[in-house]
Write an enzyme that holds these catalytic residues in place. Structure first.
Site, short mmCIF file in Angstrom:
data_model
loop_
_atom_site.label_atom_id
_atom_site.label_comp_id
_atom_site.label_asym_id
_atom_site.label_seq_id
_atom_site.Cartn_x
_atom_site.Cartn_y
_atom_site.Cartn_z
N ASN A 147 21.62 19.09 32.22
CA ASN A 147 21.92 20.29 33.29
C ASN A 147 23.21 19.18 33.93
OD1 ASN A 147 22.88 22.22 34.44
ND2 ASN A 147 20.73 22.33 35.10
N ARG A 326 20.93 23.43 9.18
CA ARG A 326 19.71 23.27 9.46
C ARG A 326 19.09 24.24 9.34
NH1 ARG A 326 14.53 24.41 12.14
NH2 ARG A 326 13.23 22.88 11.62
N ASP A 328 16.12 26.46 9.51
CA ASP A 328 14.98 26.86 9.56
C ASP A 328 13.82 27.90 8.64
OD1 ASP A 328 12.94 26.75 12.12
OD2 ASP A 328 12.47 28.47 12.59
N GLU A 357 14.34 23.50 6.26
CA GLU A 357 13.25 23.02 7.01
C GLU A 357 12.04 23.57 6.23
OE1 GLU A 357 10.31 23.91 10.78
OE2 GLU A 357 11.55 25.45 9.92
N ASP A 424 8.67 19.79 17.43
CA ASP A 424 6.91 20.55 16.70
C ASP A 424 6.06 19.69 16.35
OD1 ASP A 424 8.48 23.52 16.25
OD2 ASP A 424 10.05 22.67 14.75
N ARG A 472 8.65 18.73 25.04
CA ARG A 472 10.04 19.32 25.04
C ARG A 472 10.21 18.85 26.47
NH1 ARG A 472 9.85 25.18 21.39
NH2 ARG A 472 8.95 24.52 19.61
#
Length: 588
Positions: A147, A326, A328, A357, A424, A472
């Site tokens: 952040n 990339r 998806d 992907e 993932d 995550r």
């Protein structure tokens, strides 16, 4: 000979143009059935005195998997066209294998017997950007990396790292936070950043895009993104963005128009709608990603949708100079769209990297007209099974790696995107049951394997977590909570990868795989440079014989710098449980 196991086809991973003048040819035979193979080849129009003129050359066995041996030859046809067959030997038996079947003698009266590579056209080449082969990627989930500007954090954001994430929680990670920590990435040795989606979206993951032309305001603005990319380029780091073209988000303006106006909406053909009015229960009556109502599937065959998405793809290259896309859920979009996508982005920036992907066999997307690479999950699955979960032994693992490598052409393998984990999947330390030694072996193998490796943020310092959303978590920046030993290990391996071209671009050969002791030996070779890697994947100390005659060479331990002359015919190295060593082989 077991004829039913002998296989070749004049396409894809069995016959392909490696460059503008070189053909690579492969043959598959039953494991341990064939002693040697010769390639029979010639120009289809080269005839003398009524006989076709051909040459013979030995093929090299490049590996074996559980069922098959694989043979390889490299040919440079002077006129860029070729007819060819294979002569196989097993004991006293000889067999000629052609497109029309098997023969005991070489047919010379008609080239129609033989396999055909009609012409080597440069436009048909598979050509991935050369820089990718030397790149070490670092995947960042922007909402959880750092952040840097609390003033733009979403309302209700939790204090950084104060609790485990949920599917809907926010912690305020942003683009400025990445800018603030670029020196950390440079110090680690990273030369490419892959950012999961940064475009405007209501979620923390941003895979439900609301506006493809705007940076999410909680991440920053376009000026901040431009600063990030410029700073990265100044530091020798490429930047790849994530595009979700299979589906959009619920708040995407065209979908909102359909939701409000139904069949009278001018955007109704932008989506795959079964009937009106739209409904979400019990399942959506329009196609979506999975069955998620908030992620309606885009109709990429629609000319207006196609034009819109191609404008998106070219906009971020033209205006921000990104280095890669990339893509998806790439396998659920039609091939024709991806062909036009490639033409559009490559026309603007020829060395942009296109990464799809796809979790399964991706040969249909890797023929030179669509992607430069896919996320190499077959690699991921097998390395986790061997090193982390210990579900398979060394021999089966080596067999599986050979199978993975022979599933694609060599020039595809050289640009493959090799990952151990991602947003993932579970964190690798968690998959390893908390055993740092196993994580070290995972990184060792990844960073010495063929292709372009990617590190998921925080794995290099020992972060933990199960499947989404646990994988995550907020990046840990407190040095006291980081595993410095693991970080140093990864940093050293990346430095060695940069120093030794064979570790980046060399051909890999598995020399020995022992199931009883579960040790693995392989080498990487590029020209006259060879690095030998020996791994003990067991909880017992192992004395491991080196399966090559190294007399007349120096062996240099790349981890310690120790150097000694190899004078004995047989050498042995002693490794602790889950230990490893890398030797550079230098001739006197």
């Amino acid at each position: 000979m077991r004829k039913e196991a002998i296989y070749h086809r004049p396409a894809d991973n069995f016959a392909y143009a490696y460059d503008s003048e070189t053909l690579h040819l492969r043959l598959r035979t039953k494991k341990d059935d064939i002693d040697r193979v010769e390639l029979l080849h010639g120009d289809p129009y080269d005839w003398q005195n009524g006989a076709w003129q051909f040459q013979m050359m030995p093929m090299r066995k490049t590996g074996s998997d559980e069922l098959f041996d694989y043979w390889f030859a490299e040919v440079k046809p002077p006129y860029r066209r070729l007819r060819y067959g294979f002569v196989l030997y097993s004991g006293e038996e000889k067999l000629v294998y052609t497109e029309k079947g098997f023969y005991f003698e070489v047919p010379t009266d008609d080239t129609a017997y033989y396999f055909c590579f009609p012409f080597l056209h440069r436009v048909d080449l598979f050509e991935a950007p050369d820089w990718v082969k030397d790149t070490v990627w670092y995947q960042i989930f922007p909402e959880r990396f750092a952040n840097g500007n609390p003033s733009i954090s979403p309302e209700g954001s939790r204090p950084w790292g104060s609790e485990d994430p949920t599917p809907t929680s926010f912690f305020g990670g942003d683009l400025q936070g990445i800018i603030d920590h670029l020196d950390y990435l440079v110090d680690l040795g990273i030369t490419g950043i892959y950012l999961t989606p940064i475009f405007r979206s209501p979620s923390n993951h941003k895979y439900d895009t609301a506006d493809y032309f705007e940076v999410d305001p909680h991440f920053g603005d376009k000026e901040t993104l431009k600063t990030l990319i410029d700073r990265c380029h100044e530091k020798g780091i490429r930047v790849m963005l994530d595009a979700v073209f299979n589906h959009c988000g619920y708040e995407f303006a065209p979908f909102q128009d359909v939701w409000k106006n139904g069949e009278s909406s001018k955007y109704k053909d932008w989506f795959h709608i079964h009937e009106f009015p739209l409904q979400t229960e019990p399942r959506p009556n329009y196609d979506t990603f999975a069955f998620v109502p908030q992620m309606p599937k885009l109709n990429t065959a629609n000319p207006e949708v196609k034009r819109y998405l191609l404008d998106v793809a070219t906009y971020w290259i033209r205006e921000f100079d990104i280095d890669g896309w990339r893509l998806d859920v790439a396998n659920e979009i039609d091939h024709e769209f991806w062909r036009e996508f490639r033409q559009a982005v490559k026309a603007l920036k020829p060395d942009v990297y296109i990464l799809g992907e796809i979790w399964h066999d991706a040969m249909p997307w890797l023929r030179g007209d669509q992607f430069d690479a896919v996320m190499n999950y077959p690699f991921t699955d097998e390395v986790l099974r061997f090193f982390a979960k210990e579900e398979i032994g060394a021999r089966q693992f080596a067999n599986q790696m050979v199978h993975v490598l022979h599933s694609y052409p060599n020039n595809v393998n050289e640009a493959a995107f090799n990952l151990l984990g991602s947003h993932d999947t579970s964190r690798i330390l968690t998959v390893c049951g908390g055993d740092i030694r196993k994580v070290k072996l995972l990184f060792l193998f990844q960073l010495t394997f063929t292709g372009s490796p990617c590190i998921y943020y925080g794995d290099e310092i020992g972060m933990t977590g199960g499947n989404d959303p646990e994988c995550r978590k907020c990046m840990v920046w407190d040095p006291m909570q980081q595993n410095k030993e693991l970080h140093q290990h990864v940093k050293q391996l990346i430095a060695l990868r940069k120093q030794y071209r064979s570790l980046r671009r060399g051909e890999i050969s598995f020399l020995h795989a022992d199931d009883e002791m579960n040790y693995l030996i392989y080498k990487k070779t590029d020209g006259d440079e060879t690095v030998l890697v020996i791994i003990n994947r067991s909880d017992q100390k192992a004395d491991i014989p080196i399966p090559l005659d190294a007399r007349g060479t120096w062996l240099v331990n790349l981890l310690t710098g120790e150097r000694f002359a190899a004078e004995a015919e047989t050498l042995c190295t002693s490794l602790p449980p889950y230990g490893f060593v890398l030797y550079a082989i230098e001739h006197w």
